[in-house]
Design a protein around this motif. Structure first.
Motif, PDB file in Angstrom:
ATOM      1  N   PHE A 274       0.843  -1.194   0.000  1.00  0.00           N
ATOM      2  CA  PHE A 274       0.000   0.000   0.000  1.00  0.00           C
ATOM      3  C   PHE A 274       0.881   1.248   0.000  1.00  0.00           C
ATOM      4  O   PHE A 274       2.071   1.187   0.296  1.00  0.00           O
ATOM      5  N   PHE A 275       0.287   2.362  -0.339  1.00  0.00           N
ATOM      6  CA  PHE A 275       0.888   3.673  -0.071  1.00  0.00           C
ATOM      7  C   PHE A 275      -0.244   4.636   0.266  1.00  0.00           C
ATOM      8  O   PHE A 275      -1.396   4.430  -0.135  1.00  0.00           O
ATOM      9  N   LYS A 276       0.085   5.687   1.000  1.00  0.00           N
ATOM     10  CA  LYS A 276      -0.931   6.616   1.480  1.00  0.00           C
ATOM     11  C   LYS A 276      -0.549   8.053   1.150  1.00  0.00           C
ATOM     12  O   LYS A 276       0.626   8.414   1.126  1.00  0.00           O
ATOM     13  N   ASP A 277      -1.592   8.846   0.913  1.00  0.00           N
ATOM     14  CA  ASP A 277      -1.483  10.297   0.795  1.00  0.00           C
ATOM     15  C   ASP A 277      -0.416  10.722  -0.205  1.00  0.00           C
ATOM     16  O   ASP A 277       0.439  11.558   0.103  1.00  0.00           O
ATOM     17  N   TYR A 278      -0.469  10.130  -1.392  1.00  0.00           N
ATOM     18  CA  TYR A 278       0.438  10.534  -2.463  1.00  0.00           C
ATOM     19  C   TYR A 278      -0.248  11.641  -3.267  1.00  0.00           C
ATOM     20  O   TYR A 278      -1.331  11.456  -3.814  1.00  0.00           O
ATOM     21  N   GLU A 279       0.381  12.800  -3.302  1.00  0.00           N
ATOM     22  CA  GLU A 279      -0.189  13.930  -4.027  1.00  0.00           C
ATOM     23  C   GLU A 279       0.236  13.867  -5.485  1.00  0.00           C
ATOM     24  O   GLU A 279       1.417  13.704  -5.790  1.00  0.00           O
ATOM     25  N   ALA A 280      -0.747  13.996  -6.358  1.00  0.00           N
ATOM     26  CA  ALA A 280      -0.464  13.921  -7.792  1.00  0.00           C
ATOM     27  C   ALA A 280      -1.418  14.848  -8.527  1.00  0.00           C
ATOM     28  O   ALA A 280      -2.518  15.143  -8.047  1.00  0.00           O
ATOM     29  N   LYS A 281      -0.970  15.285  -9.679  1.00  0.00           N
ATOM     30  CA  LYS A 281      -1.825  16.086 -10.549  1.00  0.00           C
ATOM     31  C   LYS A 281      -2.365  15.187 -11.640  1.00  0.00           C
ATOM     32  O   LYS A 281      -1.611  14.638 -12.424  1.00  0.00           O
ATOM     33  N   ILE A 294      -3.916  10.464  -3.337  1.00  0.00           N
ATOM     34  CA  ILE A 294      -4.151   9.084  -3.751  1.00  0.00           C
ATOM     35  C   ILE A 294      -3.700   8.117  -2.667  1.00  0.00           C
ATOM     36  O   ILE A 294      -2.608   8.251  -2.113  1.00  0.00           O
ATOM     37  N   ASN A 295      -4.581   7.148  -2.368  1.00  0.00           N
ATOM     38  CA  ASN A 295      -4.247   6.026  -1.496  1.00  0.00           C
ATOM     39  C   ASN A 295      -4.511   4.747  -2.276  1.00  0.00           C
ATOM     40  O   ASN A 295      -5.543   4.637  -2.955  1.00  0.00           O
ATOM     41  N   SER A 296      -3.607   3.793  -2.181  1.00  0.00           N
ATOM     42  CA  SER A 296      -3.771   2.558  -2.945  1.00  0.00           C
ATOM     43  C   SER A 296      -3.276   1.374  -2.135  1.00  0.00           C
ATOM     44  O   SER A 296      -2.348   1.499  -1.332  1.00  0.00           O
ATOM     45  N   ALA A 297      -3.928   0.228  -2.360  1.00  0.00           N
ATOM     46  CA  ALA A 297      -3.538  -1.023  -1.697  1.00  0.00           C
ATOM     47  C   ALA A 297      -3.750  -2.164  -2.679  1.00  0.00           C
ATOM     48  O   ALA A 297      -4.542  -2.058  -3.623  1.00  0.00           O
ATOM     49  N   VAL A 298      -3.032  -3.253  -2.457  1.00  0.00           N
ATOM     50  CA  VAL A 298      -3.136  -4.413  -3.351  1.00  0.00           C
ATOM     51  C   VAL A 298      -3.963  -5.508  -2.687  1.00  0.00           C
ATOM     52  O   VAL A 298      -4.022  -5.611  -1.463  1.00  0.00           O
ATOM     53  N   ARG A 299      -4.601  -6.298  -3.528  1.00  0.00           N
ATOM     54  CA  ARG A 299      -5.264  -7.522  -3.064  1.00  0.00           C
ATOM     55  C   ARG A 299      -4.553  -8.694  -3.713  1.00  0.00           C
ATOM     56  O   ARG A 299      -4.417  -8.753  -4.931  1.00  0.00           O
ATOM     57  N   HIS A 310      -6.599  -1.554  -5.343  1.00  0.00           N
ATOM     58  CA  HIS A 310      -7.742  -0.796  -4.861  1.00  0.00           C
ATOM     59  C   HIS A 310      -7.266   0.631  -4.554  1.00  0.00           C
ATOM     60  O   HIS A 310      -6.449   0.829  -3.658  1.00  0.00           O
ATOM     61  N   THR A 311      -7.799   1.602  -5.270  1.00  0.00           N
ATOM     62  CA  THR A 311      -7.294   2.971  -5.185  1.00  0.00           C
ATOM     63  C   THR A 311      -8.428   3.931  -4.861  1.00  0.00           C
ATOM     64  O   THR A 311      -9.510   3.851  -5.459  1.00  0.00           O
ATOM     65  N   THR A 312      -8.183   4.821  -3.899  1.00  0.00           N
ATOM     66  CA  THR A 312      -9.116   5.911  -3.614  1.00  0.00           C
ATOM     67  C   THR A 312      -8.443   7.224  -3.977  1.00  0.00           C
ATOM     68  O   THR A 312      -7.254   7.417  -3.718  1.00  0.00           O
ATOM     69  N   ILE A 313      -9.220   8.106  -4.583  1.00  0.00           N
ATOM     70  CA  ILE A 313      -8.693   9.386  -5.058  1.00  0.00           C
ATOM     71  C   ILE A 313      -9.546  10.494  -4.466  1.00  0.00           C
ATOM     72  O   ILE A 313     -10.758  10.539  -4.697  1.00  0.00           O
TER      73      ILE A 313
END
Length: 567
Positions: A274-281, A294-299, A310-313
């Motif tokens: 996973f990674f959390k709170d990645y700022e991107a344009k 962006i927050n993302s995690a793998v299944r 699984h990604t939340t934006i």
């Protein structure tokens, strides 16, 4: 051959003779006389006797062995019925309410009834059914009979003791006679209550997940490792104004990010999961830029292979703009404060300062002319002159602290040297100043900001640390300017608030320093322990360009405003 001896002997010896032989009541001589008359020319009497006896004994042995095997089989069958967890049953006649010929002991554990209870009351099983399940059971049973195939029924039965219903999965096979009439049913039923409960919980969980998924204001996207969108909620499609097929490529590319960033993100996902709170344009379909968090995690599958991302934006465009506006306002207030301090410093120096200097000169003249006055008057003049000179010194010091002229004349190095020397004299704290030779002039706003940070740090050291020494270090490291102020005091108050590996005291000093550095494009780091405190201000060179550009814009704005006022 021996297997065929018994039927022949039944005819040759007779039933009475055979019974005597089996019971041991006939001797070999009797057998010999009988067999001699029957086979004079075929065999010798002795051989014929032996063959007959051997065949009869073999037949008796087989019969006893068969009985023993049957007994063992029945015992094993009964053991199976007593120990099997599933419910085995046989129903004669009507599959729903026929006579129960046999039901295994496991029905006791499931329903609390004895097996013979169902044999005594054919309607008992039907009475335990949940009313809501009866129509479906009837339909499945009728279909199996109509098509002459096995069937499977799922229903609930009421437990005798607890009164609760238990779920049962019943696999049954109807049996027919030659005319097609139902003779009965064979079946196996097993308790699936736990599985049903898990299915219900899973369904409820899926419903909750789907509700959160669809109702979330954040964009939620599920993608395969190849970038294909598996699912996306309405917020995601509305945010980017695209279909699912375009959205997948959008997230794969992470628009306006470098290739190295994408590789790093992928590596973090694969290693950490996973990674959390990645700022991107990112960008909408029409090209409108969006600031995203962006927050993302793998299944993963059971073998550890990545199945989905699984990604939340979260759209932070408005927050980013508000933060930028707040920084600009804060920077404007800081500039206004610095300009106001400069104005006050000039008024103190040029107004009150000059007035006090005039007073000092007059008092000196009066004292020198008061030789004929009495001693008391001369002492008052001397004291007044000393107070006036002290006031001049303090006003000059305050004026310089509000807006050091050295910043304009000699730059930050000269201003820090003057500040360190003056602070050491006033406080008695030794100050070591270490400025690298590579440090040159900075933009005016940089120099003011760094100077204010040192001022605040020295004031905190004097008021709170109890340290007898302080150190100021200014240097360039790569593409950064580092300003470090440290002491060997008691450290910051641990109960006043936490800060990345340190503590932060209450008040406005630390927030003001941090706000200055943030406005200039840098940051403030604080480390504190019982052995002392270190505060480091970091400014990147890129911020220098922005600061210089901002300064030019302010100058143009000021000149424009001045021109309008004059006109």
């Amino acid at each position: 051959m021996r297997g065929n001896t018994r039927p022949a002997l039944l005819c040759s010896l007779g039933k009475d003779t055979l019974k005597k032989l089996e019971s041991g009541g006939i001797g070999n001589s009797d057998v010999k006389k009988k067999t001699d008359r029957q086979s004079r020319n075929r065999r010798t009497p002795k051989a014929q006797n032996l063959a007959a006896i051997e065949g009869i004994a073999s037949d008796i042995t087989r019969r006893k062995s068969a009985k023993e095997e049957l007994r063992k089989t029945k015992e094993e069958y009964q053991l199976v019925l007593r120990t099997i967890r599933e419910i085995l049953y046989i129903v004669d006649g009507d599959p729903m309410q026929g006579t129960v010929r046999m039901v295994s002991d496991s029905v006791r554990n499931l329903l609390g009834y004895e097996p013979n209870d169902f044999q005594k009351d054919p309607a008992l099983w039907f009475s335990l059914l949940h009313p809501d399940d009866i129509p479906a059971i009837m339909q499945v049973t009728q279909d199996a009979i109509a098509h002459r195939v096995p069937g499977m029924r799922t229903y609930r039965l009421r437990n005798k003791q607890s009164g609760e219903y238990r779920w049962v999965e019943d696999c049954f096979t109807p049996v027919f006679d030659d005319s097609g009439e139902v003779l009965g049913t064979y079946g196996v039923a097993r308790d699936i209550t736990d599985r049903k409960q898990m299915e219900v919980q899973l369904q409820e969980s899926e419903e909750r997940y789907r509700t959160l998924f669809e109702q979330s204001r954040d964009a939620i996207v599920i993608t395969a490792p190849n970038g294909r969108v598996v699912d996306a909620n309405r917020s995601a499609l509305d945010l980017f104004g695209v279909g699912k097929e375009r959205l997948g490529k959008l997230l794969t590319d992470v628009l306006q990010q470098t290739v190295q960033d994408r590789r790093n993100l992928r590596r973090v996902l694969e290693q950490e999961g996973f990674f959390k709170d990645y700022e991107a344009k990112l960008g909408k379909q029409d090209g409108t830029p969006i600031d995203c968090l962006i927050n993302s995690a793998v299944r993963r599958g059971g073998d550890g292979r990545i199945l989905e991302f699984h990604t939340t934006i979260h759209d932070i465009t408005k927050q980013t703009r508000d933060a930028q506006a707040l920084r600009e306002l804060s920077g404007h207030l800081l500039r206004v404060r610095d300009e106001e301090q400069g104005r006050i410093a000039r008024e103190l120096h040029d107004g009150i300062g000059q007035t006090l200097i005039g007073l000092v000169m007059n008092l000196a003249l009066a004292r020198d002319s008061a030789q004929r006055l009495n001693r008391k008057v001369r002492d008052l003049l001397t004291t007044s002159l000393e107070l006036a000179e002290q006031s001049v010194h303090e006003i000059r010091t305050v004026s310089y602290l509000l807006h050091p002229p050295f910043l304009e004349e000699g730059g930050l190095q000269s201003a820090l040297q003057w500040l360190a020397e003056g602070f050491a004299k006033r406080s008695g704290i030794r100050v070591d100043l270490d400025i690298a030779s590579t440090v040159d002039r900075f933009p005016r706003e940089w120099e003011i900001g760094l100077f204010r940070v040192v001022q605040e740090c020295l004031a905190n050291i004097h008021r709170h640390s109890g340290s007898s020494t302080a150190k100021i270090r200014l240097e360039q490291q790569g593409q950064q300017i580092l300003l470090e102020v440290s002491d060997q005091g008691r450290g910051l108050d641990p109960g006043a608030g936490k800060e990345t590996g340190s503590v932060v005291p209450s008040g406005v000093g630390i927030p003001a320093m941090r706000e200055r550095m943030t406005h200039l494009g840098g940051g403030l780091q604080i480390k504190s322990s019982s052995e002392g405190t270190t505060i480091m201000a970091v400014l990147p060179f890129q911020a220098s360009i922005a600061a210089a550009s901002s300064r030019r814009e302010r100058i143009r704005e000021r000149d424009t405003t001045k021109g309008r006022l004059e006109s």
